[in-house]
Design a protein around this motif. Structure first.
Motif, PDB file in Angstrom:
ATOM      1  N   LYS A 245       0.837  -1.206   0.000  1.00  8.96           N
ATOM      2  CA  LYS A 245       0.000   0.000   0.000  1.00  8.96           C
ATOM      3  C   LYS A 245       0.873   1.257   0.000  1.00  8.96           C
ATOM      4  CE  LYS A 245      -3.586   2.770   1.002  1.00  8.96           C
ATOM      5  NZ  LYS A 245      -4.484   3.271  -0.059  1.00  8.96           N
ATOM      6  N   LYS A 404      -8.778  -9.803  -3.886  1.00  8.91           N
ATOM      7  CA  LYS A 404      -9.810  -8.785  -3.668  1.00  8.91           C
ATOM      8  C   LYS A 404      -9.562  -8.013  -2.378  1.00  8.91           C
ATOM      9  CE  LYS A 404     -13.642 -10.707  -6.370  1.00  8.91           C
ATOM     10  NZ  LYS A 404     -15.005 -11.292  -6.333  1.00  8.91           N
ATOM     11  N   GLN A 405      -9.103  -8.693  -1.356  1.00 10.48           N
ATOM     12  CA  GLN A 405      -8.828  -8.015  -0.095  1.00 10.48           C
ATOM     13  C   GLN A 405      -7.613  -7.100  -0.210  1.00 10.48           C
ATOM     14  OE1 GLN A 405     -10.854  -7.920   2.485  1.00 10.48           O
ATOM     15  NE2 GLN A 405     -12.225  -9.227   1.287  1.00 10.48           N
ATOM     16  N   GLN A 407      -6.617  -5.645  -2.985  1.00 11.06           N
ATOM     17  CA  GLN A 407      -7.035  -4.490  -3.788  1.00 11.06           C
ATOM     18  C   GLN A 407      -7.866  -3.512  -2.952  1.00 11.06           C
ATOM     19  OE1 GLN A 407     -10.038  -4.534  -7.059  1.00 11.06           O
ATOM     20  NE2 GLN A 407      -8.270  -4.051  -8.363  1.00 11.06           N
ATOM     21  N   ALA A 408      -8.679  -4.053  -2.061  1.00 16.32           N
ATOM     22  CA  ALA A 408      -9.477  -3.186  -1.184  1.00 16.32           C
ATOM     23  C   ALA A 408      -8.566  -2.298  -0.341  1.00 16.32           C
ATOM     24  CB  ALA A 408     -10.370  -4.036  -0.284  1.00 16.32           C
ATOM     25  N   VAL A 411      -7.013   0.557  -2.679  1.00 18.10           N
ATOM     26  CA  VAL A 411      -7.912   1.660  -3.051  1.00 18.10           C
ATOM     27  C   VAL A 411      -8.494   2.367  -1.830  1.00 18.10           C
ATOM     28  CG1 VAL A 411      -8.492   0.584  -5.250  1.00 18.10           C
ATOM     29  CG2 VAL A 411      -9.949   0.143  -3.247  1.00 18.10           C
ATOM     30  N   GLY A 412      -8.065   1.967  -0.628  1.00 15.84           N
ATOM     31  CA  GLY A 412      -8.481   2.670   0.581  1.00 15.84           C
ATOM     32  C   GLY A 412      -9.802   2.243   1.174  1.00 15.84           C
ATOM     33  N   LYS A 413     -10.328   1.079   0.741  1.00 17.07           N
ATOM     34  CA  LYS A 413     -11.612   0.629   1.255  1.00 17.07           C
ATOM     35  C   LYS A 413     -11.478  -0.248   2.496  1.00 17.07           C
ATOM     36  CE  LYS A 413     -14.269   0.822  -3.065  1.00 17.07           C
ATOM     37  NZ  LYS A 413     -15.090   0.036  -4.030  1.00 17.07           N
ATOM     38  N   SER A 414     -10.265  -0.647   2.799  1.00 18.85           N
ATOM     39  CA  SER A 414     -10.054  -1.517   3.954  1.00 18.85           C
ATOM     40  C   SER A 414      -8.657  -1.298   4.522  1.00 18.85           C
ATOM     41  CB  SER A 414     -10.233  -2.983   3.548  1.00 18.85           C
ATOM     42  OG  SER A 414     -10.112  -3.845   4.653  1.00 18.85           O
ATOM     43  N   LYS A 415      -8.506  -1.564   5.799  1.00 20.75           N
ATOM     44  CA  LYS A 415      -7.212  -1.485   6.451  1.00 20.75           C
ATOM     45  C   LYS A 415      -6.492  -2.829   6.290  1.00 20.75           C
ATOM     46  CE  LYS A 415      -7.868   2.656   8.140  1.00 20.75           C
ATOM     47  NZ  LYS A 415      -7.078   3.816   7.636  1.00 20.75           N
TER      48      LYS A 415
END
Length: 433
Positions: A245, A404-405, A407-408, A411-415
């Motif tokens: 990240k 998928k996790q 990528q999340a 893109v800032g959708k998950s820690k």
């Protein structure tokens, strides 16, 4: 580790066949695992005639080389080989359906990632004794092993690793390949300073290719699995994704990149590093307008977290397995010849740039003089390992769940901590099905 076979539900998932597909479900019903001594097709094991099934026979670039091997064998042995092929993306499902119905005989070409799934069907012959005669490298032999038994004779053994562009490194003042994560980050920042749209590291960031994160997780110390326990979600996996990240946020890697995008960027001189199989040199340089690019492409050991750690790489390649039943003995000798005969493997390398799996094959002057292949084998393949998830019918779903996790996170959708915890739970759930 499951050794009794693939469940019908697991097979439906694996081969992408809907549960309501009557024809597909009916055909897969014939795929129920057989006992270890059961013949797949009930034919004469001493027959000189057999099938050779390979996706490469469906590819224009590869077909002539393989047909030449087949014709030479037929002439020398007075046998008849029926060549069978399916497109790569359909190959595993088609092969499994035919194999389950007893319609496939002889030798079958398998991606090493598929070996476990096919071996679980109970249709393949054990080749431990034969394999010991081949002079294969240790890493090659391992690629054909499932559940402690040799089911595949390694044909071409390589790996997926990092390729560097020496021209861009030189331009950025980087005189040697970075060997640690810290050095790698420093090199990426120097490369970013070149400007001109340079993506320092064309790392995978699209779900379709984000399984490339696994070697980085291993670099940070995550084992992915220990026995039957999934370790994704541990501190090492969180650290790896946190680092990835950071590279993304600092624009040291780019968004929405898969293998094809990475090859294009590298071919345009817009990326200094990217991950690919050993065939990447030929594919990427052929697509590039820069006809000197091939000379600038260098295999690089994946940077390690601490000096002295083992560089991580994913094993890549193909094996030839043997179906129990008609033509079994002749097919076994054909597979042994195809994968070990020095003249055959050298000529195959010359036409396809796929490295042999034997010590003798790799030392042949025509192979050894190819510096890229020699360095790749020594720097990358030597420490490459297979994925612990290959043993499961749900491997593709496992890779996608983790991707998928990751990528999340990008893109800032998950820690990272939350994403890896969820990824580990999803992988564990797939394994239990």
């Amino acid at each position: 580790m499951t050794t009794s076979g693939i469940s019908r539900r697991g097979a439906l998932r694996m081969f992408g066949i809907g549960a309501l597909s009557v024809a597909g479900a009916g055909a897969l019903g014939a795929c129920a695992p057989s006992g270890a001594s059961t013949s797949s097709n009930g034919g004469d094991t001493k027959s000189k005639d057999f099938d050779f099934t390979s996706w490469s026979l469906n590819e224009e670039a590869a077909k002539p080389s393989i047909e030449k091997i087949i014709k030479a064998w037929e002439k020398a042995e007075g046998s008849k080989i029926r060549a069978v092929s399916y497109p790569y993306n359909e190959y595993l499902s088609q092969l499994t359906l035919k194999l389950g119905g007893g319609e496939t005989t002889g030798a079958v070409h398998l991606d090493i990632a598929w070996l476990a799934a096919v071996a679980q069907m109970g249709k393949l012959a054990e080749l431990d004794t034969v394999a010991m005669k081949g002079g294969y490298t240790n890493v090659a032999l391992e690629s054909g092993v499932y559940d402690g038994k040799q089911y595949g004779l390694p044909w071409n053994t390589g790996s997926i690793g990092v390729i560097a562009n020496s021209k861009l490194l030189e331009k950025a003042g980087i005189k040697k390949h970075p060997t640690t994560i810290e050095e790698f980050e420093g090199a990426l920042r120097e490369l970013k300073g070149l400007g001109n749209g340079i993506v320092p590291y064309a790392a995978a960031t699209k779900v379709a290719q984000l399984k490339d994160i696994f070697p980085w997780m291993q670099t940070f110390g995550c084992t992915l699995m220990e026995g039957d326990r999934v370790t994704i979600g541990d501190d090492a996996s969180i650290d790896a994704v946190t680092w990835y990240k950071k590279l993304h946020d600092e624009k040291l890697i780019a968004a929405d990149v898969d293998r094809f995008d990475a090859r294009a960027l590298f071919g345009q001189g817009k990326a200094a590093f990217y991950d690919d199989a050993i065939i990447g040199k030929g594919v990427t340089s052929a697509q590039s307008k820069d006809k000197t690019l091939a000379d600038a492409m260098q295999p690089m050991k994946r940077p390690v977290l601490r000096s002295g750690d083992t560089p991580q790489a994913l094993l890549w390649g193909g094996v030839i397995a043997i179906v129990k039943g008609k033509g079994q003995d002749a097919a076994t000798q054909f597979a042994l010849h195809t994968t070990t005969d020095r003249a055959t493997t050298t000529e195959y390398f010359a036409s396809r740039a796929l490295p042999p799996s034997t010590t003798a094959g790799l030392s042949d002057p025509k192979v050894a003089q190819d510096t890229f292949t020699t360095e790749w084998t020594e720097k990358i393949t030597d420490t490459a390992t297979g994925s612990p998830f290959w043993q499961f019918a749900q491997n593709a779903q496992i890779e996608e769940a983790v991707a998928k996790q990751v990528q999340a996170v990008l893109v800032g959708k998950s820690k990272p901590k939350d994403a890896m915890k969820k990824a580990g739970e999803e992988v564990a759930a797939f394994i239990k099905r």
